[in-house]
Design a protein around this motif. Sequence first.
Motif, PDB file in Angstrom:
ATOM      1  N   PRO A  44       0.817  -1.213   0.000  1.00 30.81           N
ATOM      2  CA  PRO A  44       0.000   0.000   0.000  1.00 30.81           C
ATOM      3  C   PRO A  44       0.853   1.266   0.000  1.00 30.81           C
ATOM      4  N   GLU A  45       0.314   2.301  -0.616  1.00 30.40           N
ATOM      5  CA  GLU A  45       0.988   3.604  -0.664  1.00 30.40           C
ATOM      6  C   GLU A  45      -0.015   4.688  -0.308  1.00 30.40           C
ATOM      7  N   GLY A  46       0.302   5.484   0.700  1.00 25.86           N
ATOM      8  CA  GLY A  46      -0.534   6.619   1.049  1.00 25.86           C
ATOM      9  C   GLY A  46      -0.353   7.747   0.063  1.00 25.86           C
ATOM     10  N   MET A  47      -1.414   8.466  -0.220  1.00 21.98           N
ATOM     11  CA  MET A  47      -1.375   9.530  -1.224  1.00 21.98           C
ATOM     12  C   MET A  47      -1.567  10.916  -0.611  1.00 21.98           C
ATOM     13  N   LEU A  48      -1.500  10.990   0.724  1.00 18.70           N
ATOM     14  CA  LEU A  48      -1.631  12.269   1.423  1.00 18.70           C
ATOM     15  C   LEU A  48      -0.302  12.600   2.103  1.00 18.70           C
ATOM     16  N   LYS A  49       0.733  12.712   1.313  1.00 20.38           N
ATOM     17  CA  LYS A  49       2.081  12.900   1.850  1.00 20.38           C
ATOM     18  C   LYS A  49       2.402  14.381   2.053  1.00 20.38           C
ATOM     19  N   GLY A  50       3.468  14.611   2.828  1.00 22.01           N
ATOM     20  CA  GLY A  50       3.977  15.968   2.991  1.00 22.01           C
ATOM     21  C   GLY A  50       3.183  16.833   3.941  1.00 22.01           C
ATOM     22  N   LYS A  51       2.419  16.224   4.847  1.00 26.26           N
ATOM     23  CA  LYS A  51       1.605  16.978   5.789  1.00 26.26           C
ATOM     24  C   LYS A  51       2.130  16.797   7.211  1.00 26.26           C
ATOM     25  N   LYS A  52       1.962  17.809   8.035  1.00 27.46           N
ATOM     26  CA  LYS A  52       2.269  17.738   9.462  1.00 27.46           C
ATOM     27  C   LYS A  52       0.959  17.562  10.220  1.00 27.46           C
ATOM     28  N   VAL A  53       0.955  16.637  11.181  1.00 29.30           N
ATOM     29  CA  VAL A  53      -0.268  16.355  11.934  1.00 29.30           C
ATOM     30  C   VAL A  53       0.012  16.476  13.429  1.00 29.30           C
ATOM     31  N   TYR A  54      -0.861  17.178  14.125  1.00 29.49           N
ATOM     32  CA  TYR A  54      -0.838  17.254  15.579  1.00 29.49           C
ATOM     33  C   TYR A  54      -2.120  16.605  16.090  1.00 29.49           C
ATOM     34  N   VAL A  55      -1.988  15.595  16.954  1.00 25.28           N
ATOM     35  CA  VAL A  55      -3.146  14.903  17.508  1.00 25.28           C
ATOM     36  C   VAL A  55      -3.185  15.146  19.014  1.00 25.28           C
ATOM     37  N   VAL A  56      -4.276  15.718  19.486  1.00 24.93           N
ATOM     38  CA  VAL A  56      -4.465  15.968  20.912  1.00 24.93           C
ATOM     39  C   VAL A  56      -5.308  14.829  21.488  1.00 24.93           C
ATOM     40  N   LEU A  57      -4.702  14.023  22.343  1.00 21.70           N
ATOM     41  CA  LEU A  57      -5.367  12.876  22.954  1.00 21.70           C
ATOM     42  C   LEU A  57      -5.786  13.241  24.374  1.00 21.70           C
ATOM     43  N   THR A  58      -7.080  13.141  24.665  1.00 20.91           N
ATOM     44  CA  THR A  58      -7.563  13.457  26.006  1.00 20.91           C
ATOM     45  C   THR A  58      -8.207  12.221  26.614  1.00 20.91           C
ATOM     46  N   ARG A  59      -7.851  11.970  27.887  1.00 18.43           N
ATOM     47  CA  ARG A  59      -8.335  10.765  28.568  1.00 18.43           C
ATOM     48  C   ARG A  59      -8.688  11.088  30.019  1.00 18.43           C
ATOM     49  N   GLY A  60      -9.691  10.387  30.519  1.00 23.05           N
ATOM     50  CA  GLY A  60     -10.059  10.552  31.923  1.00 23.05           C
ATOM     51  C   GLY A  60      -9.043   9.929  32.860  1.00 23.05           C
ATOM     52  N   GLY A  61      -8.450   8.790  32.434  1.00 19.68           N
ATOM     53  CA  GLY A  61      -7.466   8.078  33.236  1.00 19.68           C
ATOM     54  C   GLY A  61      -6.074   8.201  32.656  1.00 19.68           C
ATOM     55  N   LEU A  62      -5.201   7.283  33.083  1.00 21.27           N
ATOM     56  CA  LEU A  62      -3.805   7.291  32.657  1.00 21.27           C
ATOM     57  C   LEU A  62      -3.551   6.066  31.790  1.00 21.27           C
ATOM     58  N   TYR A  63      -3.297   6.268  30.506  1.00 20.32           N
ATOM     59  CA  TYR A  63      -3.179   5.151  29.563  1.00 20.32           C
ATOM     60  C   TYR A  63      -1.914   5.190  28.717  1.00 20.32           C
ATOM     61  N   ARG A  64      -1.222   6.281  28.720  1.00 23.39           N
ATOM     62  CA  ARG A  64      -0.049   6.428  27.854  1.00 23.39           C
ATOM     63  C   ARG A  64       0.989   5.337  28.152  1.00 23.39           C
ATOM     64  N   ASN A  65       1.480   4.733  27.079  1.00 20.75           N
ATOM     65  CA  ASN A  65       2.501   3.680  27.175  1.00 20.75           C
ATOM     66  C   ASN A  65       2.025   2.451  27.944  1.00 20.75           C
ATOM     67  N   THR A  66       0.717   2.186  27.878  1.00 22.60           N
ATOM     68  CA  THR A  66       0.168   0.965  28.467  1.00 22.60           C
ATOM     69  C   THR A  66      -0.599   0.210  27.377  1.00 22.60           C
ATOM     70  N   PRO A  67      -0.880  -1.098  27.611  1.00 24.64           N
ATOM     71  CA  PRO A  67      -1.645  -1.858  26.607  1.00 24.64           C
ATOM     72  C   PRO A  67      -3.042  -1.294  26.357  1.00 24.64           C
ATOM     73  N   ASN A  68      -3.568  -0.505  27.296  1.00 28.71           N
ATOM     74  CA  ASN A  68      -4.912   0.047  27.127  1.00 28.71           C
ATOM     75  C   ASN A  68      -4.951   1.294  26.248  1.00 28.71           C
ATOM     76  N   ASP A  69      -3.778   1.775  25.815  1.00 28.44           N
ATOM     77  CA  ASP A  69      -3.758   2.920  24.904  1.00 28.44           C
ATOM     78  C   ASP A  69      -3.898   2.403  23.481  1.00 28.44           C
ATOM     79  N   THR A  70      -5.134   2.228  23.057  1.00 33.16           N
ATOM     80  CA  THR A  70      -5.393   1.769  21.692  1.00 33.16           C
ATOM     81  C   THR A  70      -5.437   2.931  20.708  1.00 33.16           C
ATOM     82  N   GLN A  71      -5.665   4.129  21.202  1.00 34.21           N
ATOM     83  CA  GLN A  71      -5.827   5.287  20.322  1.00 34.21           C
ATOM     84  C   GLN A  71      -4.561   5.618  19.541  1.00 34.21           C
ATOM     85  N   MET A  72      -3.475   5.828  20.271  1.00 36.98           N
ATOM     86  CA  MET A  72      -2.255   6.293  19.624  1.00 36.98           C
ATOM     87  C   MET A  72      -1.766   5.324  18.546  1.00 36.98           C
ATOM     88  N   PRO A  73      -1.640   4.014  18.843  1.00 36.78           N
ATOM     89  CA  PRO A  73      -1.187   3.106  17.778  1.00 36.78           C
ATOM     90  C   PRO A  73      -2.133   3.085  16.585  1.00 36.78           C
TER      91      PRO A  73
END
Length: 199
Positions: free
Chosen positions: A125-154
């Motif tokens: 596969p080849e993506g056709m939306l190249k050359g863009k910068k993306v900022y994603v703001v992830l908001t969570r009620g609990g603490l999930y970063r770098n844990t198996p429960n962080d399904t959003q980021m991956p």
Amino acid sequence: MNILQINSSARVAGSHSTNLSNQVSARLRDQHANANFILRDLAVSPQPSLDEAALQALFTPADQRTPEQAARVALDDTLIAEVQAADILVIGAPMYNFGISSQLKNWIDAISRAQVTFRYTATGPEGMLKGKKVYVVLTRGGLYRNTPNDTQMPYLKNFLGFLGMSDVEFIYAEGLAMGTEGEQRAISDAQAQIEAVLA
């Protein structure tokens, strides 16, 4: 310079992901004074889900679509055109039940179109939306970063990369439901991350 902000909270007002995304966009607009700015709020203008009728419309040749089918495809076309034109995307992504919101999933389904935003080649596969910068703001009620429960980021990293958007910064606001102090700390930490990535 074109900046596109995607708000995917179910809330029209009072959303942490929206408020922090607004701050990211404000900093970007300060840095790029002449930038064009588009705000796509999926709570204000919900994108319909991908159902059987939508699939039938998409797989019907354009000159054979009914007026209803043409109108349904046009909704997706509008979102695709916004992303294609954008140089920078700012995506607010609250966590709902360990995943992204249905609003964001509907947007993802809308902009994912073979031969338009991605294609399959002999080498994969080849993506056709190249050359863009993306900022994603992830908001969570609990603490999930770098844990198996962080399904959003991956998931979002893989999806964006699949479409060719590999230059992605993730900004985290976690512990928002862990009392007043936790909420204030989460917002403060996220604002510090915004300052760091947009210095």
